[in-house]
Enzyme design. Structure first.
Site, PDB file in Angstrom:
ATOM      1  N   GLY A 175       0.822  -1.205   0.000  1.00 35.80           N
ATOM      2  CA  GLY A 175       0.000   0.000   0.000  1.00 35.80           C
ATOM      3  C   GLY A 175       0.850   1.247   0.000  1.00 35.80           C
ATOM      4  O   GLY A 175       2.059   1.181  -0.201  1.00 35.80           O
ATOM      5  N   ASN A 176       0.231   2.387   0.192  1.00 32.96           N
ATOM      6  CA  ASN A 176       0.981   3.636   0.289  1.00 32.96           C
ATOM      7  C   ASN A 176       0.288   4.568   1.279  1.00 32.96           C
ATOM      8  O   ASN A 176      -0.770   4.245   1.800  1.00 32.96           O
ATOM      9  CB  ASN A 176       1.132   4.280  -1.091  1.00 32.96           C
ATOM     10  CG  ASN A 176      -0.205   4.611  -1.703  1.00 32.96           C
ATOM     11  OD1 ASN A 176      -0.908   5.491  -1.229  1.00 32.96           O
ATOM     12  ND2 ASN A 176      -0.575   3.892  -2.755  1.00 32.96           N
ATOM     13  N   ARG A 177       0.912   5.721   1.529  1.00 35.21           N
ATOM     14  CA  ARG A 177       0.455   6.567   2.636  1.00 35.21           C
ATOM     15  C   ARG A 177      -0.630   7.574   2.239  1.00 35.21           C
ATOM     16  O   ARG A 177      -0.990   8.416   3.045  1.00 35.21           O
ATOM     17  CB  ARG A 177       1.656   7.312   3.219  1.00 35.21           C
ATOM     18  CG  ARG A 177       2.615   6.373   3.947  1.00 35.21           C
ATOM     19  CD  ARG A 177       3.851   7.120   4.406  1.00 35.21           C
ATOM     20  NE  ARG A 177       3.506   8.393   5.037  1.00 35.21           N
ATOM     21  CZ  ARG A 177       4.266   9.480   5.002  1.00 35.21           C
ATOM     22  NH1 ARG A 177       5.403   9.452   4.342  1.00 35.21           N
ATOM     23  NH2 ARG A 177       3.893  10.582   5.612  1.00 35.21           N
ATOM     24  N   SER A 178      -1.137   7.480   1.039  1.00 37.90           N
ATOM     25  CA  SER A 178      -2.140   8.463   0.624  1.00 37.90           C
ATOM     26  C   SER A 178      -3.393   8.380   1.511  1.00 37.90           C
ATOM     27  O   SER A 178      -3.960   7.305   1.686  1.00 37.90           O
ATOM     28  CB  SER A 178      -2.511   8.213  -0.835  1.00 37.90           C
ATOM     29  OG  SER A 178      -3.489   9.132  -1.205  1.00 37.90           O
TER      30      SER A 178
ATOM     31  N   ALA B  33      -3.566   7.483  -5.405  1.00 36.70           N
ATOM     32  CA  ALA B  33      -2.235   6.904  -5.613  1.00 36.70           C
ATOM     33  C   ALA B  33      -2.410   5.395  -5.763  1.00 36.70           C
ATOM     34  O   ALA B  33      -2.449   4.668  -4.772  1.00 36.70           O
ATOM     35  CB  ALA B  33      -1.349   7.231  -4.419  1.00 36.70           C
TER      36      ALA B  33
END
Ligand code: CTP
Length: 461
Positions: A263-266, A330
């Site tokens: 995943g990512n921090r968006s 994102a």
């Protein structure tokens, strides 16, 4: 009387499914039967066909001579439906009996390699499975984990009974309950009016899904069942009244196993701020939210998704009817084939990562007159502007909103942002401000682009 879908998989207990079909038909239900290839080693399709008065289907590529109708109903004239979606869409309940260990594993894993499995995945009516197998196979952790997964997703599991098993002299838990009991369980579910799977637009998908319905529809090139596009609410009258705006927000997650993901921090803050700003201007706004824990602004239609494939599906499906796309999400750039269950601690682990589709490039390449496409770029200092400009051309967008992610006080999870708006002809700085104010500056730039009848930047190679 109900329309019942009966899925029969390979096991000696398949003969009991014949009796179930007979009892259900006698009770006045319309029954359609889907068999796996292995089921046909145990009982013949002709027996079911004689009992229910309708053809049995096995492969998802087969044409349904009854065009998705149930016994007693007229088929739809002149319309050849997508077989694996039509029966699933029309049934009131779907029972898989017997459900072999192999079929349970496929259903839990979201596989779609047969008519039975594909229909199960596409079915939003109550779904029931009646496992039947050798007691050691039933007790094995793999089978139990698959059943737990199915239960979590709202599938009713009809527990097998104890007693003599097919293998000589063996007793244990694994017997398919009697057909009368199966019918009583199906009728109880019908009477309670339960729905086992929520409609695709409102479901927040669990981490354990190996292949989502949206992904399957996408891979199948079909998706008409999931692809119903309904209207977003019209906002208060304003300068954007009559415009339809699609915003993507948040960050997608690609499952690795039952508990982990890439995943990512968006956070989705920028996307939600854009949605709110467009709604304030009177637009009809739809936001496709990837793992966003924030509430959507009032008057905005929200669709929750988890993976890049789901985000892509929902965006591509809707894009054609939109005037503006704000691709603020994102998406994870890679996905991996998820492993069923939880990966145990080990010395090293290799994941085979495959690139995901570039949604922005995909829709921008296909856009019509009067559609404005906005991308976002998160870059680190230095060559950021040159890279944003290259991205503008490569993806064929009208505008790239450039964020410098090397500054921890802006971007991702913060409430403020500072961006550079890059178009084919110029750059405009938006100084550090609340994400709401930045959203308004982006929409102002879109207004000017649309007024000038923006042409996309040349796609480079
Ligand atoms: N984007 C997309 N589909 C993807 C990845 C990104 O549509 N699979 C969109 C994002 O929503 C964003 C824009 O593309 O609007 C830029 O995303 P970014 O991750 O910065 O671009 P990448 O294509 O990943 O390029 P690079 O890796 O070179 O930074």
């Amino acid at each position: 009387m109900a329309r019942l879908l009966l899925g029969v998989s390979g096991g000696i207990a398949a003969y009991k499914a014949l009796e179930f079909a007979r009892l259900a038909t006698l009770a006045g239900h319309g029954v359609r039967v889907l068999m796996t290839e292995n089921a046909q080693r145990f009982v013949g399709a002709a027996s079911f066909e004689g009992i229910v008065g309708a053809p049995v289907l096995t492969s998802e590529f087969e044409r349904d001579p009854m065009r998705g109708a149930f016994p007693g109903e007229p088929g739809e004239e002149g319309h050849d439906p997508i077989g694996h979606l039509e029966l699933a869409a029309g049934c009131d309940a779907f029972l898989v009996a017997p459900a072999s260990a192999n079929t349970l594993a496929k259903l839990a894993g979201g596989f779609a390699d047969s008519m039975l499995a594909t229909s199960f995945l596409a079915c939003t009516a109550p779904r029931l499975v009646a496992p039947a197998m050798n007691d050691r196979m039933y007790a094995d952790a793999a089978t139990q984990a698959n059943l737990a997964t199915l239960r979590e997703r709202g599938v009713e599991v009809i527990e097998p009974g104890e007693g003599l098993l097919a293998s000589r002299g063996e007793r244990g838990r694994g017997r398919l309950p009697d057909p009368e009991e199966l019918l009583a369980r199906v009728e109880a579910v019908l009477a309670s009016g339960e729905r086992s799977a929520p409609a695709i637009e409102t479901v927040l998908l669990g981490e354990e899904r190996a292949t989502s319905a949206a992904e399957t529809a996408l891979l199948d090139g079909g998706g008409t069942a999931a692809g119903v596009v309904d209207e977003a609410p019209a906002g208060e009258p304003g300068p954007w009244t009559g415009l339809r705006v699609l915003v993507t927000a948040g960050g997608t997650r690609e499952p690795i196993d039952s508990v982990r993901f890439i995943g990512n921090r968006s956070s989705g803050r920028m996307g939600m701020a854009l949605a709110a700003a467009a709604a304030r201007r009177g637009a009809e706004v739809t936001v496709v939210a990837a793992n966003v824990s924030l509430p959507e602004p009032g008057g905005v239609k929200r669709i929750d998704v988890e993976t890049t494939a789901e985000l892509s599906y929902e965006t591509v499906e809707r894009f054609e009817t939109q005037h503006v796309l704000l691709m603020a999400a994102a998406p994870a750039d890679f996905r991996t084939e998820p492993i069923t269950g939880k990966i145990k601690r080990q010395d090293s682990l290799n994941l085979n990562l495959q690139p995901t589709e570039d949604i922005l490039a995909l829709v921008a390449a296909d856009r019509g007159e009067g559609q404005t496409v906005v991308g976002f770029a998160a870059e680190h200092g230095g060559e950021a502007v040159a890279r944003a400009r290259a991205k503008l051309a490569r993806k064929g967008a009208d505008l790239i909103v450039l964020n410098d992610v090397s500054d921890p006080t802006i971007g991702f999870d913060s409430t403020e942002n500072e961006v550079l708006l890059v178009t084919a002809t110029d750059e405009e700085e938006v100084p550090k401000a609340s994400k709401d104010a930045v959203a308004d500056a982006i929409l102002d730039r879109i207004d000017r682009l649309r007024a000038a009848g923006a042409k996309p930047a040349q796609a480079a190679g």
